[in-house]
Motif scaffolding. Structure first.
Motif, short mmCIF file in Angstrom:
data_model
loop_
_atom_site.label_atom_id
_atom_site.label_comp_id
_atom_site.label_asym_id
_atom_site.label_seq_id
_atom_site.Cartn_x
_atom_site.Cartn_y
_atom_site.Cartn_z
N UNK A 163 -12.65 -11.06 -108.96
CA UNK A 163 -13.05 -11.04 -107.54
C UNK A 163 -12.98 -12.42 -106.90
N UNK A 164 -12.82 -13.46 -107.68
CA UNK A 164 -12.80 -14.80 -107.11
C UNK A 164 -11.43 -15.18 -106.57
N UNK A 165 -10.38 -14.51 -107.07
CA UNK A 165 -9.03 -14.85 -106.64
C UNK A 165 -8.74 -14.24 -105.28
N UNK A 166 -8.05 -15.01 -104.43
CA UNK A 166 -7.68 -14.51 -103.12
C UNK A 166 -6.61 -13.43 -103.25
N UNK A 167 -6.86 -12.29 -102.63
CA UNK A 167 -5.93 -11.17 -102.68
C UNK A 167 -5.02 -11.18 -101.45
N UNK A 168 -5.61 -11.56 -100.31
CA UNK A 168 -4.88 -11.74 -99.06
C UNK A 168 -5.11 -13.16 -98.59
N UNK A 169 -4.03 -13.92 -98.40
CA UNK A 169 -4.13 -15.31 -97.97
C UNK A 169 -3.37 -15.50 -96.67
N UNK A 170 -4.08 -15.99 -95.66
CA UNK A 170 -3.45 -16.39 -94.39
C UNK A 170 -3.50 -17.92 -94.37
N UNK A 171 -2.32 -18.56 -94.40
CA UNK A 171 -2.26 -20.00 -94.61
C UNK A 171 -1.59 -20.73 -93.45
N UNK A 172 -2.35 -21.57 -92.77
CA UNK A 172 -1.83 -22.47 -91.72
C UNK A 172 -0.95 -21.74 -90.71
N UNK A 173 -1.42 -20.58 -90.27
CA UNK A 173 -0.62 -19.76 -89.35
C UNK A 173 -0.77 -20.25 -87.91
N UNK A 174 0.37 -20.59 -87.31
CA UNK A 174 0.46 -20.88 -85.88
C UNK A 174 1.34 -19.80 -85.25
N UNK A 175 1.05 -19.47 -84.00
CA UNK A 175 1.89 -18.51 -83.30
C UNK A 175 2.08 -18.95 -81.86
N UNK A 176 3.35 -19.16 -81.47
CA UNK A 176 3.69 -19.54 -80.11
C UNK A 176 4.68 -18.54 -79.55
N UNK A 177 4.38 -18.04 -78.35
CA UNK A 177 5.31 -17.15 -77.66
C UNK A 177 6.04 -17.94 -76.59
N UNK A 178 7.35 -17.72 -76.49
CA UNK A 178 8.14 -18.43 -75.50
C UNK A 178 8.56 -19.80 -76.00
N UNK A 179 9.42 -20.45 -75.21
CA UNK A 179 9.92 -21.78 -75.57
C UNK A 179 9.89 -22.69 -74.33
N UNK A 180 9.94 -23.97 -74.60
CA UNK A 180 10.00 -24.93 -73.51
C UNK A 180 8.73 -24.95 -72.69
N UNK A 181 8.85 -25.21 -71.38
CA UNK A 181 7.67 -25.33 -70.51
C UNK A 181 6.82 -24.06 -70.46
N UNK A 182 7.44 -22.91 -70.70
CA UNK A 182 6.71 -21.65 -70.63
C UNK A 182 6.07 -21.25 -71.97
N UNK A 183 6.21 -22.10 -72.98
CA UNK A 183 5.67 -21.78 -74.30
C UNK A 183 4.15 -21.63 -74.25
N UNK A 184 3.64 -20.64 -74.95
CA UNK A 184 2.19 -20.38 -74.99
C UNK A 184 1.74 -20.29 -76.45
N UNK A 185 1.01 -21.30 -76.91
CA UNK A 185 0.51 -21.27 -78.28
C UNK A 185 -0.74 -20.40 -78.33
N UNK A 186 -0.62 -19.26 -78.99
CA UNK A 186 -1.72 -18.30 -79.06
C UNK A 186 -2.66 -18.62 -80.21
N UNK A 187 -2.09 -18.96 -81.37
CA UNK A 187 -2.88 -19.25 -82.57
C UNK A 187 -2.53 -20.63 -83.10
N UNK A 188 -3.53 -21.30 -83.66
CA UNK A 188 -3.29 -22.62 -84.25
C UNK A 188 -4.14 -22.78 -85.53
N UNK A 189 -3.47 -23.00 -86.65
CA UNK A 189 -4.14 -23.32 -87.90
C UNK A 189 -5.08 -22.25 -88.42
N UNK A 190 -4.61 -21.01 -88.45
CA UNK A 190 -5.43 -19.91 -88.98
C UNK A 190 -5.36 -19.91 -90.50
N UNK A 191 -6.50 -20.09 -91.15
CA UNK A 191 -6.59 -20.08 -92.61
C UNK A 191 -7.70 -19.13 -93.04
N UNK A 192 -7.36 -18.19 -93.92
CA UNK A 192 -8.37 -17.23 -94.39
C UNK A 192 -7.97 -16.70 -95.76
#
Length: 282
Positions: free
Chosen positions: A1-30
């Motif tokens: 039970x101590x071992x991670x079964x599901x790992x979310x590591x350093x997840x960033x999520x950006x939609x769009x590019x350039x000036x219209x880019x929108x960073x929704x998530x930054x550094x999600x770790x779980x």
């Protein structure tokens, strides 16, 4: 039970590019242990469903990644079953057939026809839908549709069950009944569950840990709360439980006090006036 079964590591999520880019998530770790029930909670627009969709393989993170049972997630797969707020049943198929289509897809090579039928009936019985096998989705209630959706997901024997506000569209009484069913099923099966919710009481009632997310843009995990309550849980007994009420208060404090402070600090660093507080969600 101590071992991670599901790992979310350093997840960033950006939609769009350039000036219209929108960073929704930054550094999600779980890190989630096998058999844990985890809830993600936060204000609307904080990226909760985006996290779930990345775990499901429906979205690819801009950077970082997800590992389930030592395998990297690159696309959707039967090891991760999703139950959405809207039931997503096929309207032309009966209750039985809606579960059958998933079971046939997953187990055609490993179970014979009789074994598949028995497995379908078992999962529908587990959510108390054995009486409606031949009904179409249009002939059953919203709560019953969600039961079928849960049965279909469980019948796939996923390594991780993903619930995206599965009770959000239901009336309060139906919601409570279905929450109790999920408590019972999770207790019996020991599923690893990641659930999105807006409901504080629901999060405490169902979860082993509650993950609280900051508001966007660039949302991240602000606090993780351990819910140290024994299972199985009874909502009536918990109403007067000190630990339950402490957990509930901790989440409310984060959402409506600590979150405001974080926004004020961020605004001060950027030389902007703090945003108006979002109306509290009951």
């Amino acid at each position: 039970m101590n071992k991670s079964y599901l790992t979310i590591s350093q997840v960033d999520m950006t939609f769009g590019v350039g000036p219209s880019a929108n960073q929704v998530l930054k550094g999600i770790n779980l890190n989630v242990k096998r058999g844990e029930f985890i809830s993600l909670i936060g204000h609307s627009g904080c990226g909760k469903s985006t996290v779930l969709n990345i775990v499901a393989g429906l979205l690819k993170a801009t950077s970082g990644g997800v590992i389930v049972d030592s395998r990297e997630v690159n696309s959707p797969g039967p090891d991760r079953a999703v139950v959405f707020q809207n039931h997503s049943l096929l309207p032309w198929l009966t209750v039985y057939q809606n579960v059958e289509i998933a079971v046939d897809k997953i187990f055609r090579d490993t179970k014979n026809a009789a074994e598949r039928k028995e497995w379908i009936l078992h999962n529908l019985d587990m959510v108390n839908m054995s009486h409606a096998l031949d009904r179409l989705p249009s002939q059953i209630s919203g709560g019953m549709k969600q039961r079928v959706g849960i049965a279909r997901a469980l019948a796939m024997e996923p390594k991780v069950l993903l619930l995206d506000e599965p009770f959000g569209a239901l009336d309060a009484l139906t919601r409570a009944h279905l929450q109790d069913e999920v408590i019972r099923i999770q207790s019996e099966l020991g599923n690893t569950v990641l659930m999105i919710t807006h409901d504080v009481d629901e999060a405490v009632l169902l979860s082993d840990r509650v993950v609280m997310m900051t508001n966007g843009p660039s949302a991240t995990i602000g606090q993780v709360l351990d819910v140290d309550l024994p299972r199985p849980r009874n909502r009536i007994a918990l109403a007067e439980n000190a630990v339950y009420n402490h957990c509930r208060q901790e989440i409310l404090t984060f959402l409506y006090e600590k979150q405001r402070k974080l926004e004020s600090i961020g605004a001060a660093r950027q030389g902007k006036p703090p945003a108006k507080a979002e109306r509290a969600i009951a």
